[in-house]
Design a protein around this motif. Structure first.
Motif, PDB file in Angstrom:
ATOM      1  N   GLU A  58       0.831  -1.211   0.000  1.00  0.00           N
ATOM      2  CA  GLU A  58       0.000   0.000   0.000  1.00  0.00           C
ATOM      3  C   GLU A  58       0.863   1.257   0.000  1.00  0.00           C
ATOM      4  OE1 GLU A  58      -3.486   2.157   2.709  1.00  0.00           O
ATOM      5  OE2 GLU A  58      -2.744   0.171   3.242  1.00  0.00           O
ATOM      6  N   ALA A  59       1.959   1.231   0.755  1.00  0.00           N
ATOM      7  CA  ALA A  59       2.848   2.401   0.802  1.00  0.00           C
ATOM      8  C   ALA A  59       3.461   2.679  -0.564  1.00  0.00           C
ATOM      9  CB  ALA A  59       3.940   2.175   1.846  1.00  0.00           C
ATOM     10  N   PHE A  60       3.910   1.640  -1.258  1.00  0.00           N
ATOM     11  CA  PHE A  60       4.519   1.842  -2.580  1.00  0.00           C
ATOM     12  C   PHE A  60       3.483   2.222  -3.624  1.00  0.00           C
ATOM     13  CE2 PHE A  60       8.180  -0.358  -0.754  1.00  0.00           C
ATOM     14  CZ  PHE A  60       9.222   0.373  -1.315  1.00  0.00           C
TER      15      PHE A  60
ATOM     16  N   LEU B 120       5.169   0.775 -11.468  1.00  0.00           N
ATOM     17  CA  LEU B 120       5.465   1.735 -12.529  1.00  0.00           C
ATOM     18  C   LEU B 120       5.494   3.120 -11.888  1.00  0.00           C
ATOM     19  CD1 LEU B 120       5.823   2.079 -15.630  1.00  0.00           C
ATOM     20  CD2 LEU B 120       3.368   2.572 -15.725  1.00  0.00           C
ATOM     21  N   VAL B 121       6.667   3.743 -11.895  1.00  0.00           N
ATOM     22  CA  VAL B 121       6.859   4.981 -11.149  1.00  0.00           C
ATOM     23  C   VAL B 121       7.381   6.078 -12.073  1.00  0.00           C
ATOM     24  CG1 VAL B 121       8.055   6.062  -9.197  1.00  0.00           C
ATOM     25  CG2 VAL B 121       7.351   3.668  -9.054  1.00  0.00           C
ATOM     26  N   ALA B 122       6.790   7.259 -11.971  1.00  0.00           N
ATOM     27  CA  ALA B 122       7.232   8.392 -12.779  1.00  0.00           C
ATOM     28  C   ALA B 122       8.668   8.758 -12.403  1.00  0.00           C
ATOM     29  CB  ALA B 122       6.304   9.581 -12.552  1.00  0.00           C
ATOM     30  N   GLU B 123       9.439   9.145 -13.410  1.00  0.00           N
ATOM     31  CA  GLU B 123      10.828   9.530 -13.161  1.00  0.00           C
ATOM     32  C   GLU B 123      10.910  10.647 -12.120  1.00  0.00           C
ATOM     33  OE1 GLU B 123      12.209  10.621 -16.990  1.00  0.00           O
ATOM     34  OE2 GLU B 123      12.267   8.564 -17.766  1.00  0.00           O
ATOM     35  N   ALA B 124       9.936  11.546 -12.129  1.00  0.00           N
ATOM     36  CA  ALA B 124       9.950  12.677 -11.199  1.00  0.00           C
ATOM     37  C   ALA B 124       9.756  12.240  -9.756  1.00  0.00           C
ATOM     38  CB  ALA B 124       8.864  13.679 -11.594  1.00  0.00           C
ATOM     39  N   ARG B 125       9.295  10.995  -9.531  1.00  0.00           N
ATOM     40  CA  ARG B 125       9.044  10.527  -8.171  1.00  0.00           C
ATOM     41  C   ARG B 125      10.056   9.480  -7.723  1.00  0.00           C
ATOM     42  NH1 ARG B 125       2.751   9.894  -6.669  1.00  0.00           N
ATOM     43  NH2 ARG B 125       3.718  10.409  -4.653  1.00  0.00           N
ATOM     44  N   SER B 126      11.130   9.306  -8.489  1.00  0.00           N
ATOM     45  CA  SER B 126      12.096   8.270  -8.128  1.00  0.00           C
ATOM     46  C   SER B 126      12.778   8.564  -6.789  1.00  0.00           C
ATOM     47  CB  SER B 126      13.149   8.121  -9.235  1.00  0.00           C
ATOM     48  OG  SER B 126      13.853   9.332  -9.437  1.00  0.00           O
ATOM     49  N   ALA B 127      13.072   9.830  -6.515  1.00  0.00           N
ATOM     50  CA  ALA B 127      13.692  10.170  -5.229  1.00  0.00           C
ATOM     51  C   ALA B 127      12.748   9.848  -4.075  1.00  0.00           C
ATOM     52  CB  ALA B 127      14.073  11.652  -5.205  1.00  0.00           C
ATOM     53  N   GLU B 128      11.463  10.128  -4.270  1.00  0.00           N
ATOM     54  CA  GLU B 128      10.462   9.811  -3.250  1.00  0.00           C
ATOM     55  C   GLU B 128      10.400   8.305  -3.019  1.00  0.00           C
ATOM     56  OE1 GLU B 128       5.639  10.500  -2.557  1.00  0.00           O
ATOM     57  OE2 GLU B 128       6.666  11.364  -4.303  1.00  0.00           O
ATOM     58  N   LEU B 129      10.513   7.549  -4.108  1.00  0.00           N
ATOM     59  CA  LEU B 129      10.496   6.092  -4.001  1.00  0.00           C
ATOM     60  C   LEU B 129      11.668   5.594  -3.164  1.00  0.00           C
ATOM     61  CD1 LEU B 129       9.079   3.467  -5.313  1.00  0.00           C
ATOM     62  CD2 LEU B 129      11.066   3.472  -6.817  1.00  0.00           C
ATOM     63  N   HIS B 130      12.858   6.146  -3.402  1.00  0.00           N
ATOM     64  CA  HIS B 130      14.034   5.731  -2.639  1.00  0.00           C
ATOM     65  C   HIS B 130      13.887   6.095  -1.162  1.00  0.00           C
ATOM     66  CE1 HIS B 130      16.843   4.141  -5.616  1.00  0.00           C
ATOM     67  NE2 HIS B 130      16.356   5.034  -6.476  1.00  0.00           N
ATOM     68  N   ARG B 131      13.339   7.266  -0.880  1.00  0.00           N
ATOM     69  CA  ARG B 131      13.149   7.650   0.528  1.00  0.00           C
ATOM     70  C   ARG B 131      12.195   6.691   1.224  1.00  0.00           C
ATOM     71  NH1 ARG B 131      13.129  12.916  -1.720  1.00  0.00           N
ATOM     72  NH2 ARG B 131      10.847  12.996  -1.686  1.00  0.00           N
TER      73      ARG B 131
ATOM     74  N   ALA C 125      11.654   3.530   0.429  1.00  0.00           N
ATOM     75  CA  ALA C 125      12.344   2.254   0.631  1.00  0.00           C
ATOM     76  C   ALA C 125      13.293   2.330   1.820  1.00  0.00           C
ATOM     77  CB  ALA C 125      13.100   1.865  -0.635  1.00  0.00           C
ATOM     78  N   GLU C 126      14.015   3.442   1.944  1.00  0.00           N
ATOM     79  CA  GLU C 126      14.942   3.597   3.072  1.00  0.00           C
ATOM     80  C   GLU C 126      14.190   3.616   4.399  1.00  0.00           C
ATOM     81  OE1 GLU C 126      18.200   3.519   3.286  1.00  0.00           O
ATOM     82  OE2 GLU C 126      18.275   3.051   1.142  1.00  0.00           O
ATOM     83  N   SER C 127      13.054   4.279   4.437  1.00  0.00           N
ATOM     84  CA  SER C 127      12.283   4.346   5.683  1.00  0.00           C
ATOM     85  C   SER C 127      11.788   2.978   6.112  1.00  0.00           C
ATOM     86  CB  SER C 127      11.096   5.305   5.522  1.00  0.00           C
ATOM     87  OG  SER C 127      10.094   4.748   4.676  1.00  0.00           O
ATOM     88  N   LEU C 128      11.544   2.098   5.149  1.00  0.00           N
ATOM     89  CA  LEU C 128      11.053   0.763   5.462  1.00  0.00           C
ATOM     90  C   LEU C 128      12.176  -0.217   5.746  1.00  0.00           C
ATOM     91  CD1 LEU C 128       8.272   0.544   2.736  1.00  0.00           C
ATOM     92  CD2 LEU C 128       7.943   0.798   5.199  1.00  0.00           C
TER      93      LEU C 128
END
Length: 276
Positions: free
Chosen positions: A202-204, A235-246, A248-251
């Motif tokens: 759900e978070a992703f 499927l993640v927008a390039e503009a949100r890749s940094a948000e995706l990494h954050r 993942a790190e939080s989890l």
């Protein structure tokens, strides 16, 4: 859909192998990739005003049904073709929206390929709209080995009747109690694992444009990492890749759940409605 050639068709001649369909592709993005080391290097085949296919002339005799079935049985040879195919697709996807086609998508020449692919222009456009400026990311979630062992220990402990009010040795009641305790602990573990997987998924999904949950790997494939409870792709927008990494790190904070993130990949999983 894989399109191999019938035995004897265009025997000794050439066939056209199609890697992908792209929009606004710069031919220079192919670089000097050898592709499948066919009769000529990969090239661009125009399909219309903006669409084009990435193709390569190969020997028709190398892609008959019989030859391809033999190749499927040879893991080393199949792996070589898969890497070559993926290398070309990755090269063009880095510079233009791309719909990768399955391995061994072949036609008898430029004309037949252009007619077949151009007839599906609307479907390609829908898929390209979906994946443009997006990438695919894989996420796997594992319960830590220690937690898995803890579950097993609790299961064994629960299966053993206490000294207090213990049924007589060999009685049917003792056996039924052990079986019930084992089953209850297994059900509890299944529910807990499902809830943890759902929470991560759900978070992703809040970051992703689309998501797919895949079949879990077998225990033998991941036992050194723990028990896998989620195998998904997003499927993640390039503009949100940094948000995706954050995220993942939080989890990945210390705990009994481990999250792995892989990518970015060409979005193979999100163009399935389009076939060559």
């Amino acid at each position: 859909m894989t399109r191999t050639l019938r035995s004897g068709s265009a025997s000794g001649g050439g066939a056209l192998y199609v890697f992908a369909v792209c929009r606004d592709l710069d031919p220079d993005s192919l670089g000097r990739s050898p592709g499948l080391t066919g009769e000529e290097p990969p090239r661009v085949l125009p399909l219309g005003a903006r669409l084009s296919a990435v193709v390569q002339t190969v020997r028709a005799d190398d892609f008959t049904d019989e030859v391809w079935q033999e190749r499927l049985a040879d893991q080393e040879e199949l792996g070589r073709y898969a890497r070559a195919h993926h290398s070309v697709v990755t090269a063009v996807a880095g510079s233009a929206p791309t719909v990768p086609l399955p391995m061994a998508t072949l036609y008898h020449g430029d004309g037949s390929a252009r007619a077949a692919l151009a007839s599906q222009a609307a479907r390609f456009d829908r898929a390209l709209d979906r994946v443009a400026h997006h990438a695919e990311w894989g996420v796997k979630v594992f319960l830590s080995p220690s937690m898995a062992r803890d579950h097993t220990s609790r299961e064994v402990a629960a299966a053993a009747p206490s000294d207090r009010a213990r049924p007589a040795v060999g009685s049917g009641l003792a056996y039924l109690n052990r079986r019930r305790n084992i089953q209850e602990n297994r059900q509890r573990r299944h529910v807990e694992a499902g809830l943890r997987a759902d929470a991560v998924d759900e978070a992703f999904r809040r970051v992703a444009a689309e998501a797919r949950r895949l079949r879990l790997h077998s225990a033998s494939a991941s036992e050194d990492q723990g028990v896998q409870v989620l195998n998904a792709t997003y499927l993640v927008a390039e503009a949100r890749s940094a948000e995706l990494h954050r995220l993942a790190e939080s989890l990945r904070e210390p705990g009994d759940v481990r999250v792995t993130l892989s990518g970015p990949w060409v979005p193979y999983s999100f163009v399935g409605e389009v076939e060559g």
